[in-house]
Scaffold this active site. Structure first.
Site, short mmCIF file in Angstrom:
data_model
loop_
_atom_site.label_atom_id
_atom_site.label_comp_id
_atom_site.label_asym_id
_atom_site.label_seq_id
_atom_site.Cartn_x
_atom_site.Cartn_y
_atom_site.Cartn_z
N GLU A 46 -11.57 9.73 8.11
CA GLU A 46 -10.72 8.86 8.91
C GLU A 46 -10.27 9.42 10.13
O GLU A 46 -10.23 10.78 10.15
CB GLU A 46 -9.27 8.84 8.07
N ASP A 92 17.97 -5.80 -8.37
CA ASP A 92 17.62 -4.41 -8.51
C ASP A 92 17.05 -4.13 -9.74
O ASP A 92 17.51 -4.60 -10.70
CB ASP A 92 19.21 -3.85 -8.42
N VAL A 93 15.78 -3.44 -9.58
CA VAL A 93 15.14 -3.17 -10.59
C VAL A 93 15.62 -2.23 -11.71
O VAL A 93 15.22 -2.37 -12.93
CB VAL A 93 13.49 -2.93 -10.27
N HIS A 119 -10.14 7.12 -4.71
CA HIS A 119 -11.30 6.51 -4.06
C HIS A 119 -12.58 7.26 -4.25
O HIS A 119 -13.65 6.82 -4.69
CB HIS A 119 -11.10 6.08 -2.48
N HIS A 172 -8.24 0.28 -4.12
CA HIS A 172 -8.68 -1.08 -3.08
C HIS A 172 -9.94 -0.71 -2.82
O HIS A 172 -10.79 -1.87 -2.56
CB HIS A 172 -7.76 -1.16 -2.13
N ARG A 184 16.56 -6.34 -3.30
CA ARG A 184 17.77 -6.42 -3.63
C ARG A 184 18.32 -6.94 -2.29
O ARG A 184 19.56 -7.20 -2.53
CB ARG A 184 18.07 -4.70 -3.48
N ASP A 197 -4.40 11.86 -2.76
CA ASP A 197 -4.46 10.78 -2.11
C ASP A 197 -5.78 10.00 -2.01
O ASP A 197 -5.88 8.64 -2.36
CB ASP A 197 -3.88 11.09 -1.02
N LYS A 212 -8.48 13.72 7.06
CA LYS A 212 -7.69 13.01 8.09
C LYS A 212 -8.02 13.55 9.64
O LYS A 212 -8.43 14.84 9.72
CB LYS A 212 -6.36 12.96 8.00
C1 BG6 Z 1 -5.11 4.61 1.13
C2 BG6 Z 1 -4.63 6.27 1.18
O1 BG6 Z 1 -5.29 4.71 -0.74
O2 BG6 Z 1 -6.41 4.83 1.50
C3 BG6 Z 1 -4.68 6.34 2.78
O3 BG6 Z 1 -3.50 6.25 0.57
C4 BG6 Z 1 -5.82 6.22 3.40
O4 BG6 Z 1 -4.35 7.75 2.90
C5 BG6 Z 1 -6.60 4.71 2.81
O5 BG6 Z 1 -5.87 6.09 4.75
C6 BG6 Z 1 -7.92 4.39 3.39
O6 BG6 Z 1 -8.22 3.00 3.08
P1 BG6 Z 1 -9.25 2.39 3.84
O7 BG6 Z 1 -9.57 1.22 3.38
O8 BG6 Z 1 -8.73 2.44 5.21
O9 BG6 Z 1 -10.62 3.23 4.01
#
Ligand code: BG6
Length: 487
Positions: free
Chosen positions: A211, A88-89, A235, A173, A46, A230, A335
């Site tokens: 983490e 603006d989407v 993952h 990812h 935007r 999350d 965490k």
């Molecule tokens: C993300 C989560 O997808 O992955 C985060 O939303 C998390 O909460 C992160 O910290 C961890 O990714 P990586 O690659 O650091 O292990």
């Protein structure tokens, strides 16, 4: 395969994901010479920016979020690729502005949605209205796709109105991590493992994604989400499918994803009848992580003191299929644990007969540890005779150890976004999550969350810097097992 010339369109040009991950990855790809000469990068947002301002924004992002110094030559080439489109989407009509910016030759357009999932429908509608959704156009979406099955279906349906499944790239990812991909090589290129990968030989499997960080200023987002949605929904279930899937008939996209989805369909449902025995939720209180005192979850900035959101989950997962019935998979993620460590540990059964009974009531199990991050590599714990003239066999557990950094060039352990971006340009979907995978994962996760609600479950406190609530240890101890010690 060669990388074609692409228009990479980043929706959410100002956002965190774009600045932290996408732009640094594009820089790295430029540096590696992986971008086609004519590839362009078009930020969308935007803001009322011209190319010059946007280029400055990119430069600043690279300076802030990259560890390496920016190479002048690389920057010079990269900076010629930028363009910016003010949009603006929610204003469907304005998408024609983007159409004007895009190359009119039918080249590949990669539309990266680096925005909240609630906007995906509007973006697709806009792209459709401007006629920017035909074949060479692809959409890339970030997790979390919704917050439950219903909302995720809604998003997938909205996208499907304008794009076919073959145009949709859903990012997890973890699937771009070198060590996660290596699971395919480990399992399907080594007869040692292809023939020993089932309930005849394996006792149980542990998957840990720990983490040390806390919520990092994302309290608002995280509190609506929690560790289950999350991390587990995405993952950890993805890692689990890579470990548990049967061999695909070939390595093409859909043959791999077919096998993964079969695993998800075989997960034994967890509901109010078994939720107590198979799951533990935790929430961290203040404590020491890496020697530093950190606040508890409820004391973080912006916290709602009554929040019941979990920052830790452990689950005993059963996979009801021929290969895995009787082999529990224990998942654990949280965490503010003592350190960052993601690993898979496969525990093998004891030999059928113990010939060392004189010395050992029970032989320690063989154990394959796959270190996903950090210190990428793997080791196998085996038993050896201690050299010596003793009459009795004295045994000792020892390790066969492979370190990726010692064996391969460290450069190759690249950030996963680099790989995933390349795959979207190449047009290969194998490392992206198919619609039915997302659906199955949500079905299973929704049932657990509903069960927690039904029994009015309150997360158990655990001190920051510890491995989660005591109940998590108790859960695995009841099965006569114990958590692996991550280092
Ligand atoms: C993300 C989560 O997808 O992955 C985060 O939303 C998390 O909460 C992160 O910290 C961890 O990714 P990586 O690659 O650091 O292990």
């Amino acid at each position: 395969s060669t990388i074609p010339a692409c228009d990479i369109v980043i929706f959410g040009a100002k956002g965190d994901l774009a600045r932290r991950k996408l732009l640094p990855s594009l820089y790295q790809l430029e540096k590696a010479g992986a971008l086609h000469r004519e590839t362009r990068i078009i930020g969308v947002g935007r803001a009322d920016w011209d190319i010059k301002t946007y280029t400055k924004v990119v430069r600043l992002a690279l300076e802030t979020f990259m560890n390496d110094d920016i190479d002048d030559q690389v920057w010079k080439t990269l900076s010629t690729r930028f363009d910016f489109c003010n949009l603006d989407v929610n204003e469907t009509n304005y998408f024609s502005r983007l159409g004007v910016k895009l190359d009119q030759q039918a080249r590949v357009t990669v539309n990266y949605f680096a925005m909240p999932p609630t906007t995906f429908g509007a973006i697709c509608k806009g792209l459709g209205a401007a006629g920017l959704n035909s074949k060479p156009s692809r959409v890339v979406m970030e997790k979390p796709l919704g917050t439950d099955l219903t909302s995720s279906n809604r998003i997938n349906d909205q996208v499907a109105e304008y794009f076919t499944e073959s145009q949709v790239y859903r990012i997890d990812h973890y699937l771009g991590k070198e060590t996660v991909l290596n699971l395919l090589a480990l399992r399907f290129a080594n007869a040692l493992f292809t023939s020993n990968w089932d309930n005849r030989t394996i006792d149980h499997v542990q998957i840990t994604v720990a983490e040390a960080v806390g919520i990092e200023g994302r309290w608002g987002y995280f509190d609506q989400t929690g560790q289950m949605r999350d991390m587990i929904q995405s993952h950890l279930l993805q890692i689990l499918t890579m470990i548990a899937m049967s061999p695909p008939s070939d390595f093409t996209t859909d043959r791999i994803r077919d096998e993964k989805v079969k695993v998800l369909r075989s997960l034994r449902p967890i509901n109010y009848s078994n939720v107590h025995d198979t799951t533990v939720r935790g929430q961290y209180t203040s404590g020491y992580v890496h020697g530093k005192l950190v606040p508890g979850y409820l004391e973080e900035e912006g916290a709602n003191k009554n929040s019941r959101t979990e920052t830790f989950v452990s689950i005993r997962v059963d996979i009801d299929n021929w290969r895995w019935v009787g082999v529990p998979f224990y998942l654990r993620t949280g965490k503010r644990l003592p350190n960052k460590c993601s690993e898979v540990v496969v525990y093998f059964k004891q030999p059928a007969l113990n010939l060392f009974q004189d010395s050992y009531q029970q032989l320690p199990q063989n154990k394959l540890t796959i270190r996903l991050q950090p210190d990428e590599g793997m080791d196998i714990q085996i038993l050896n005779k201690v050299p010596g003239l003793d009459h009795k066999h004295r045994l000792q557990t020892t390790k066969l150890n492979l370190s990726f950094t010692n064996t391969f060039n460290q450069e190759h352990l690249a950030d996963s976004y680099k790989r995933l971006l390349l795959e979207t340009m190449r047009g290969i979907q194998a490392l992206f999550v198919r619609c039915d995978e997302v659906e199955e994962a949500w079905k299973w996760v929704d049932s657990i969350i509903a069960a927690w609600k039904a029994v009015n479950d309150v997360p158990q406190p655990y001190q920051a810097g510890t491995w989660g609530p005591r109940a998590s240890v108790a859960m695995i101890t009841r099965d006569g097992r114990s958590w692996n010690k991550c280092h």
